[in-house]
Design a protein around this motif. Structure first.
Motif, PDB file in Angstrom:
ATOM      1  N   ASP A   1     153.552 -27.995 -29.900  1.00 51.74           N
ATOM      2  CA  ASP A   1     153.198 -29.041 -30.296  1.00 51.74           C
ATOM      3  C   ASP A   1     154.065 -30.298 -29.329  1.00 51.74           C
ATOM      4  OD1 ASP A   1     151.860 -31.326 -32.021  1.00 51.74           O
ATOM      5  OD2 ASP A   1     152.334 -30.817 -33.624  1.00 51.74           O
TER       6      ASP A   1
ATOM      7  N   ILE B   1     153.037 -22.606 -34.792  1.00 48.49           N
ATOM      8  CA  ILE B   1     154.353 -22.972 -33.717  1.00 48.49           C
ATOM      9  C   ILE B   1     155.590 -23.256 -33.550  1.00 48.49           C
ATOM     10  CG2 ILE B   1     154.658 -25.768 -33.937  1.00 48.49           C
ATOM     11  CD1 ILE B   1     151.991 -26.313 -35.131  1.00 48.49           C
TER      12      ILE B   1
ATOM     13  N   GLN C   1     142.154 -24.320 -32.640  1.00 49.96           N
ATOM     14  CA  GLN C   1     142.390 -23.036 -31.968  1.00 49.96           C
ATOM     15  C   GLN C   1     141.097 -22.534 -32.070  1.00 49.96           C
ATOM     16  OE1 GLN C   1     144.708 -21.819 -35.095  1.00 49.96           O
ATOM     17  NE2 GLN C   1     146.181 -21.439 -34.156  1.00 49.96           N
TER      18      GLN C   1
ATOM     19  N   PHE D   1     147.809 -29.620 -25.998  1.00 50.32           N
ATOM     20  CA  PHE D   1     147.772 -29.586 -27.689  1.00 50.32           C
ATOM     21  C   PHE D   1     148.980 -30.511 -27.607  1.00 50.32           C
ATOM     22  CE2 PHE D   1     149.918 -29.028 -31.770  1.00 50.32           C
ATOM     23  CZ  PHE D   1     148.403 -28.573 -32.844  1.00 50.32           C
TER      24      PHE D   1
ATOM     25  N   SER E   1     149.649 -32.869 -31.922  1.00 45.60           N
ATOM     26  CA  SER E   1     149.237 -32.780 -33.761  1.00 45.60           C
ATOM     27  C   SER E   1     148.825 -34.362 -33.792  1.00 45.60           C
ATOM     28  CB  SER E   1     149.918 -31.534 -33.988  1.00 45.60           C
ATOM     29  OG  SER E   1     151.155 -32.297 -34.871  1.00 45.60           O
TER      30      SER E   1
ATOM     31  N   VAL F   1     145.691 -28.462 -36.371  1.00 52.00           N
ATOM     32  CA  VAL F   1     145.369 -26.922 -35.567  1.00 52.00           C
ATOM     33  C   VAL F   1     144.234 -25.843 -35.732  1.00 52.00           C
ATOM     34  CG1 VAL F   1     146.608 -24.599 -34.929  1.00 52.00           C
ATOM     35  CG2 VAL F   1     148.033 -26.768 -36.102  1.00 52.00           C
TER      36      VAL F   1
ATOM     37  N   TYR G   1     146.359 -24.234 -22.264  1.00 51.79           N
ATOM     38  CA  TYR G   1     146.101 -25.663 -23.445  1.00 51.79           C
ATOM     39  C   TYR G   1     147.459 -25.909 -24.181  1.00 51.79           C
ATOM     40  CZ  TYR G   1     144.249 -28.474 -27.477  1.00 51.79           C
ATOM     41  OH  TYR G   1     144.594 -29.702 -28.346  1.00 51.79           O
ATOM     42  N   PHE G   2     147.389 -24.405 -25.455  1.00 51.56           N
ATOM     43  CA  PHE G   2     148.440 -24.459 -26.050  1.00 51.56           C
ATOM     44  C   PHE G   2     149.980 -24.628 -25.562  1.00 51.56           C
ATOM     45  CE2 PHE G   2     144.912 -22.920 -28.459  1.00 51.56           C
ATOM     46  CZ  PHE G   2     144.493 -23.934 -29.645  1.00 51.56           C
ATOM     47  N   TRP G   3     150.113 -23.904 -24.488  1.00 54.51           N
ATOM     48  CA  TRP G   3     151.906 -24.141 -24.310  1.00 54.51           C
ATOM     49  C   TRP G   3     152.187 -24.107 -23.136  1.00 54.51           C
ATOM     50  CZ3 TRP G   3     155.450 -21.184 -22.206  1.00 54.51           C
ATOM     51  CH2 TRP G   3     154.899 -19.192 -21.785  1.00 54.51           C
TER      52      TRP G   3
ATOM     53  N   ILE H   1     152.241 -21.562 -29.404  1.00 57.47           N
ATOM     54  CA  ILE H   1     152.212 -23.772 -29.439  1.00 57.47           C
ATOM     55  C   ILE H   1     152.499 -24.324 -29.526  1.00 57.47           C
ATOM     56  CG2 ILE H   1     150.753 -25.134 -30.601  1.00 57.47           C
ATOM     57  CD1 ILE H   1     148.711 -23.054 -32.558  1.00 57.47           C
TER      58      ILE H   1
ATOM     59  N   GLN I   1     143.312 -20.665 -22.936  1.00 59.95           N
ATOM     60  CA  GLN I   1     144.316 -21.027 -24.467  1.00 59.95           C
ATOM     61  C   GLN I   1     145.458 -21.044 -24.359  1.00 59.95           C
ATOM     62  OE1 GLN I   1     142.958 -18.304 -27.496  1.00 59.95           O
ATOM     63  NE2 GLN I   1     140.970 -17.338 -26.121  1.00 59.95           N
ATOM     64  N   GLU I   2     146.169 -20.198 -23.244  1.00 61.12           N
ATOM     65  CA  GLU I   2     147.797 -20.026 -23.216  1.00 61.12           C
ATOM     66  C   GLU I   2     148.071 -21.645 -22.849  1.00 61.12           C
ATOM     67  OE1 GLU I   2     148.753 -16.804 -21.237  1.00 61.12           O
ATOM     68  OE2 GLU I   2     149.015 -15.229 -22.884  1.00 61.12           O
TER      69      GLU I   2
END
Length: 333
Positions: A53, A94, A302, A281, A283, A298, A316-318, A51, A313-314
Motif C-alpha cells: 500500500d 496487504i 482487485q 496501488f 489506499s 482494495v 501494480y500491487f507491489w 499488496i 497485477q503484480e
C-alpha cells in the motif's frame, strides 16, 4: 552518503527475504528482479498477490500538541497508528505500506519515523520538507540517513504551490538534491495545472522520480478536458513519472461513486497512459474512510485487475513500488 559511487550502486544488488514470504532483489537505477518463495506452494497463478500500500497516513490527535490532520471526520478515528492499520490490512493481503505525510510540521517527520520503526510492515515515509528553505539540504541529508525516509511531498496542499515553485531556482536546487540522494517526490492534489507543473519539473530534473497521488480523483471539466488530454499525452513518455491509481472511489457531482463500471474507463486509460511499469496501488487510509472502508478500497481495484495478466497485477500491487520508492527491508527491525 555511504561513500559508494553511483556506478558501484548501479552494479550491485541486495536480496532480502521478507517476513511476508517473498524474496525481492533491488538494483540501483530502479531495476527489479523477483524470485519465487523457497517454500513449496501452489503454482504462481494460484498464489495470492501480495499488496504494498503506497499511500497511508499516520497521526495521533491525542498528543499534547495534537496533530494538524486527524482523519476525514465522521466515524473515522483521530488516532491512526501502525498497529491500527495492521489489523485492517493483513486480512486483505496487504504486506507492507508507505506512509505519506499528512502534517506540514517539520518535527512530525521524526515522529513518523519513530512510530514506524518498530513495525516491519512499515516500509517507508514520504515526509514533508520545503525545498526552497535555506535549511532544506541539511534537513534532507539528516533525514535520509534513516532508510525508512524515501522522499518528500509537495503540490497544492498546506499552502504549497508547485506550479509556481517549478520556476524557483532555490526550489529546483532542492529537487536536484532530492534526485542526487535517490529519493522521490510525491505530488498532490491532482489538477491540470499540477500535472503541467510535473511536466516542467521533469524537464528541469529528469532523473527525479515523481509520483502523482490519487489521479483517478481528477474529474476534468469541459473547460479543462483538452488541456488534460494534452498533458496526459506528454506524461505518457515521461518514464520517471509514476501514478497512484488511488482515490478510485470518490465523489462525482457531489455523490460518492462505488460502481466499478463508472470508474473502469478512466482506470484503463491511465494504465494505457503510464504503462505497466508506472502504476501503483495506494489506499489513502484512513482518509479513504470518508469514501469507503479499506476492504472496499482494495476490492474495487482487485476486481478491476482480475481479468488482466498476472504480471500486470503484480506490478501494480507491489513490484512497481520498489522501482518508485526503492524501499528496503530492514532485517534489524
Amino acid at each position: 552518503m555511504s561513500g559508494e559511487s553511483s556506478s558501484d550502486r548501479s552494479a550491485s544488488s541486495v536480496e532480502h527475504t521478507t517476513r511476508r514470504g517473498f524474496m525481492v532483489s533491488t538494483v540501483a537505477m530502479g531495476a527489479v528482479a523477483v524470485a519465487e518463495s523457497a517454500i513449496a506452494a501452489p503454482s504462481p497463478k494460484d498464489e495470492p498477490i501480495p499488496i504494498i500500500d503506497c499511500h497511508i497516513h499516520l497521526f495521533d490527535g491525542s498528543r499534547p500538541q495534537g496533530a494538524p490532520y486527524v482523519g476525514p471526520g465522521g466515524d473515522s478515528p483521530t488516532i491512526a497508528m501502525p498497529a491500527d492499520y495492521r489489523k485492517l490490512a493483513v486480512p486483505l493481503g496487504i504486506t507492507g505500506a508507505i506512509k505519506v505525510e499528512a502534517s506540514p510540521w517539520v518535527e512530525d517527520n521524526l515522529w513518523a519515523l519513530q512510530v514506524m520503526q518498530s513495525d516491519d510492515m512499515m516500509l517507508g515515509l514520504v515526509g514533508n520538507l520545503q525545498p526552497e528553505k535555506p535549511d532544506f539540504a541539511e534537513l534532507l541529508v539528516r533525514h535520509a540517513k534513516n532508510p525508512l525516509f524515501r522522499g518528500i511531498r509537495h503540490g497544492t496542499l498546506w499552502g504549497y504551490d508547485l506550479p509556481k515553485m517549478v520556476q524557483d531556482d532555490a526550489f529546483l536546487r532542492g529537487m536536484r538534491l532530492l534526485s542526487d540522494l535517490d529519493l522521490s517526490l510525491d505530488v498532490a492534489n491532482p489538477s491540470v495545472p499540477l500535472l503541467e507543473a510535473v511536466v516542467k519539473l521533469n524537464d528541469s530534473v529528469p532523473d527525479l522520480r515523481i509520483i502523482i497521488d490519487h489521479l483517478p480523483r481528477l474529474e476534468p471539466t469541459a473547460a479543462t478536458q483538452t488541456a488534460y488530454d494534452n498533458v496526459l499525452r506528454v506524461l505518457h513518455h515521461r518514464t520517471n513519472v509514476y501514478v497512484k491509481l488511488s482515490g478510485v472511489i470518490h465523489r462525482i457531482a457531489g455523490k460518492i461513486v462505488k460502481d466499478l463500471e463508472v470508474h473502469r474507463p478512466k482506470l484503463d486509460r491511465l494504465i494505457d497512459v503510464f504503462g505497466d511499469d508506472r502504476i501503483l496501488f495506494g489506499s489513502d487510509w484512513p482518509n479513504s474512510d470518508g469514501a469507503a472502508p479499506l476492504d472496499q478500497i482494495v476490492s474495487i481495484v482487485q476486481d478491476h485487475f482480475a481479468d488482466k495478466p498476472r504480471e500486470l497485477q503484480e506490478k501494480y500491487f507491489w513490484k512497481n513500488s520498489l522501482a518508485a520508492y526503492k524501499w528496503k527491508v530492514n532485517e534489524d527491525r
